[in-house]
Design a protein around this motif. Structure first.
Motif, mmCIF file in Angstrom:
data_model
loop_
_atom_site.group_PDB
_atom_site.id
_atom_site.type_symbol
_atom_site.label_atom_id
_atom_site.label_comp_id
_atom_site.label_asym_id
_atom_site.label_seq_id
_atom_site.Cartn_x
_atom_site.Cartn_y
_atom_site.Cartn_z
ATOM 1 N N MET A 117 5.106 -7.050 4.089
ATOM 2 C CA MET A 117 6.174 -7.151 5.144
ATOM 3 C C MET A 117 6.619 -8.657 5.283
ATOM 4 O O MET A 117 5.822 -9.542 4.841
ATOM 5 C CB MET A 117 5.531 -6.643 6.283
ATOM 6 C CG MET A 117 4.784 -5.112 6.355
ATOM 7 S SD MET A 117 3.750 -4.699 7.817
ATOM 8 C CE MET A 117 2.607 -6.019 7.700
ATOM 9 N N ASP A 118 7.619 -8.538 5.642
ATOM 10 C CA ASP A 118 8.028 -10.036 6.301
ATOM 11 C C ASP A 118 7.401 -10.384 7.715
ATOM 12 O O ASP A 118 6.658 -9.725 8.123
ATOM 13 C CB ASP A 118 9.554 -10.204 6.392
ATOM 14 C CG ASP A 118 10.181 -9.156 7.513
ATOM 15 O OD1 ASP A 118 9.747 -8.700 8.392
ATOM 16 O OD2 ASP A 118 11.557 -9.133 7.215
ATOM 17 N N PHE A 122 9.075 -6.270 8.931
ATOM 18 C CA PHE A 122 9.965 -5.212 8.148
ATOM 19 C C PHE A 122 9.369 -4.911 6.503
ATOM 20 O O PHE A 122 8.733 -5.995 6.240
ATOM 21 C CB PHE A 122 11.322 -5.817 8.068
ATOM 22 C CG PHE A 122 11.966 -5.755 9.373
ATOM 23 C CD1 PHE A 122 12.702 -4.751 9.704
ATOM 24 C CD2 PHE A 122 12.252 -6.832 10.142
ATOM 25 C CE1 PHE A 122 13.602 -4.473 10.784
ATOM 26 C CE2 PHE A 122 12.758 -6.631 11.420
ATOM 27 C CZ PHE A 122 13.565 -5.521 11.706
ATOM 28 N N GLU A 124 8.873 -4.369 3.009
ATOM 29 C CA GLU A 124 9.621 -4.965 1.807
ATOM 30 C C GLU A 124 9.173 -4.316 0.427
ATOM 31 O O GLU A 124 10.279 -3.766 -0.440
ATOM 32 C CB GLU A 124 9.361 -6.229 1.553
ATOM 33 C CG GLU A 124 9.718 -7.221 2.858
ATOM 34 C CD GLU A 124 9.790 -8.964 2.239
ATOM 35 O OE1 GLU A 124 9.017 -8.936 1.253
ATOM 36 O OE2 GLU A 124 10.243 -9.651 2.672
ATOM 37 N N TRP A 125 7.810 -3.803 0.666
ATOM 38 C CA TRP A 125 7.546 -3.142 -0.547
ATOM 39 C C TRP A 125 6.149 -2.404 -0.428
ATOM 40 O O TRP A 125 5.267 -2.870 0.565
ATOM 41 C CB TRP A 125 7.145 -3.933 -1.720
ATOM 42 C CG TRP A 125 6.737 -3.283 -3.129
ATOM 43 C CD1 TRP A 125 7.513 -2.384 -3.987
ATOM 44 C CD2 TRP A 125 5.329 -3.116 -3.569
ATOM 45 N NE1 TRP A 125 6.748 -1.931 -5.090
ATOM 46 C CE2 TRP A 125 5.401 -2.291 -4.830
ATOM 47 C CE3 TRP A 125 4.158 -3.591 -3.189
ATOM 48 C CZ2 TRP A 125 4.241 -2.163 -5.657
ATOM 49 C CZ3 TRP A 125 3.048 -3.329 -3.807
ATOM 50 C CH2 TRP A 125 3.147 -2.588 -5.019
ATOM 51 N N CYS A 126 5.617 -1.294 -0.772
ATOM 52 C CA CYS A 126 4.367 -0.680 -0.820
ATOM 53 C C CYS A 126 4.272 0.115 -2.172
ATOM 54 O O CYS A 126 5.014 0.511 -2.910
ATOM 55 C CB CYS A 126 4.266 0.229 0.289
ATOM 56 S SG CYS A 126 5.404 1.551 0.571
ATOM 57 N N LYS A 142 12.303 1.351 3.135
ATOM 58 C CA LYS A 142 12.412 -0.324 2.997
ATOM 59 C C LYS A 142 13.437 -0.787 3.781
ATOM 60 O O LYS A 142 14.366 -0.002 4.200
ATOM 61 C CB LYS A 142 12.749 -0.461 1.548
ATOM 62 C CG LYS A 142 12.771 -1.766 1.192
ATOM 63 C CD LYS A 142 13.351 -1.988 -0.424
ATOM 64 C CE LYS A 142 13.256 -3.449 -0.936
ATOM 65 N NZ LYS A 142 13.824 -3.600 -2.257
ATOM 66 N N GLY A 143 12.989 -1.834 4.431
ATOM 67 C CA GLY A 143 13.906 -2.462 5.406
ATOM 68 C C GLY A 143 13.633 -2.154 6.901
ATOM 69 O O GLY A 143 14.287 -2.644 7.688
ATOM 70 N N ARG A 145 11.347 -1.525 10.272
ATOM 71 C CA ARG A 145 9.948 -2.016 10.943
ATOM 72 C C ARG A 145 8.803 -1.254 10.847
ATOM 73 O O ARG A 145 8.987 -0.055 10.928
ATOM 74 C CB ARG A 145 10.334 -2.522 12.456
ATOM 75 C CG ARG A 145 9.174 -3.507 13.082
ATOM 76 C CD ARG A 145 9.970 -3.525 14.404
ATOM 77 N NE ARG A 145 8.737 -4.392 15.206
ATOM 78 C CZ ARG A 145 8.862 -5.637 15.038
ATOM 79 N NH1 ARG A 145 9.640 -6.389 14.290
ATOM 80 N NH2 ARG A 145 7.693 -6.575 15.794
ATOM 81 N N ARG A 188 5.454 -13.894 5.150
ATOM 82 C CA ARG A 188 5.225 -12.736 4.369
ATOM 83 C C ARG A 188 3.776 -12.242 5.140
ATOM 84 O O ARG A 188 2.879 -13.088 5.387
ATOM 85 C CB ARG A 188 5.185 -12.774 2.860
ATOM 86 C CG ARG A 188 6.346 -12.889 2.209
ATOM 87 C CD ARG A 188 7.224 -12.075 2.331
ATOM 88 N NE ARG A 188 8.418 -12.008 1.502
ATOM 89 C CZ ARG A 188 9.527 -12.640 1.858
ATOM 90 N NH1 ARG A 188 9.527 -13.207 3.031
ATOM 91 N NH2 ARG A 188 10.705 -12.883 1.088
#
Length: 436
Positions: A117-118, A122, A124-126, A142-143, A145, A188
């Motif tokens: 997450m950022d 939010f 970003e990848w999992c 993706k993107g 919250r 991150r």
């Protein structure tokens, strides 16, 4: 020689040659002609440089698609360096892409969930494990919250408090998860999920097993100790009472012996150091013997019918005999007097099947999935009457697992039950000829 000299010497030489040519022209045709020649020569050099500069600018605007232009003079060295830089950059990008693909593949194979997450949470990848644990979908979420995707009060409080040094334990989607957030870089955060559902279940089974085993052993020991105390306190008991006590102690001792034997059998079946000894198992004589044992246990209280129309098996005869006997014994114990028990051995394209069908008391649907657990009892008082150890179906399950077979249970309360063992075709003897 330094790169600066390599650049300036050819440039100065070209300028000197241009001026020398202008001087020769001026010597023969006058100073004005020489000046014009010098201006034209210098102008041609400037136009050439501007042309290559324009081509360089065009290439930089679309370096990924355009071909690197060829150069002249000093531009040859410039373009050669750009080409080397582009080649090294493409090589680095390929290596980076390869390492990124390896990283994602490694993360995808992890049993633990990983979410990147950022700084404002939010997604970003999992990896797939995180999608399974948290109910996420990377291409869809993706993107977004993460707190909007995981609507769990405990998780929201964990995020708000920000005390990430301690992990969070919560239940989500019928899974017990340990969640921890690890900040990294400046913008991150990594969310790690560890599924402890299975380990918790195993720990609970272990605790239940110890408690149940202790309880099952305590009851006969209490009976035996009680009668021994009576015998010590009253050494002159009448013969009839003394023999009744001895009979009850013998029964309780046998009950403990059966329980210990079943526990040792389960331990042996679960041991990785106890490999399966495969042999040819003649099914007909085995089932005929088990049917006779069932009739002896029934003592004429039930009608027991055996039908055999299937192949022989590959497997451990002792283990399969134990599994089949447990199923038949349970049918006799839980079928009221006058009931009917049907034993069927048959085959089809999928393999061979052994079914034990009774007209007994039946089982409620909520109990069926737990019947093969150790010491699980639908009716504890009824189990005590039938003298069961509570381990029979657990032994059946482990034996079938070792033989790549499955157990199917169908039951209707007050109408009876059907326990069906399905063996794959790989466990059957293919040259079997059915009886006419």
């Amino acid at each position: 020689m330094s790169p600066q000299l390599l650049f300036w010497i050819p440039a100065v030489l070209r300028l000197v040659l241009c001026l020398a040519g202008a001087g020769v022209v001026g010597f023969f045709f006058g100073p004005i002609a020489g000046l014009v020649t010098a201006v034209l020569g210098v102008g041609a050099m400037m136009i050439t440089h501007l042309h290559y500069l324009l081509r360089l600018s065009t290439w930089l605007d679309d370096s990924g698609q355009s071909r690197l232009p060829d150069g002249w003079g000093a531009w040859t060295d410039v373009y050669a360096r750009l080409y080397r830089m582009r080649r090294d950059d493409e090589k680095n990008q390929a290596e980076l892409a390869e390492w990124l693909a390896r990283f994602r593949q490694a993360m995808s194979l992890l049993p633990d969930g990983v979410v990147i997450m950022d700084d404002v949470l939010f997604l970003e990848w999992c990896n797939p494990a995180a999608q399974q644990h948290l109910g996420l979908k990377l291409d869809r979420d993706k993107g977004m919250r993460v707190t909007n995707l995981i609507r769990n009060p405990a998780f929201i409080d964990y995020i708000i408090l920000g005390r990430y040094e301690q992990p969070l334990t919560m239940t989500l989607h019928e899974r017990k998860l340990i969640i921890q957030i690890i900040p990294f870089e400046n913008r991150r955060q990594i969310l790690v999920t560890h599924d402890v559902t299975e380990s918790e279940r195993i720990d609970m089974m272990r605790r239940d097993f110890v408690a149940n085993a202790s309880h099952e052993l305590r009851t006969p020991l209490t009976v035996i100790n009680g009668f021994l105390e009576i015998a010590l306190a009253q050494p002159n008991l009448e013969e009839g009472t003394r023999m009744a006590h001895l009979k009850l102690m013998t029964e309780q001792g046998q009950r403990m012996q059966n329980l210990i034997d079943d526990m040792l059998t389960l331990t042996r079946l679960e041991s990785i150091d106890y490999p399966l000894r495969s042999e040819v198992l003649r099914v007909r004589p085995l089932l005929e013997r088990i049917a006779e044992e069932g009739r002896a246990l029934s003592a004429g209280k039930h009608e027991i019918v055996l039908t055999i129309d299937g192949p022989d098996l590959k497997g451990n005869a002792e283990e399969l005999r134990s599994a089949f006997t447990n199923l038949v014994t349970n049918a006799v114990r839980y079928t009221p007097e006058g009931g009917r028990i049907s034993l069927r051995w048959q085959s089809d394209e999928q393999g061979a099947h052994f079914a034990v069908q009774d007209t007994g008391i039946g089982i409620s649907p909520e109990h069926i999935s737990r019947l093969t657990e150790r010491f699980y009892r639908v009716d504890k008082s009824r189990s005590r009457e039938t003298q069961g150890t509570g381990l029979g179906l657990a032994i059946v399950r482990h034996v079938l697992l070792r033989h790549h077979a499955t157990l199917e249970i169908a039951s209707v309360p007050d109408h009876g039950s059907t326990f069906t063992v399905h063996f794959p075709s790989t466990q059957t003897i293919q040259d079997y000829a059915p009886t006419p």
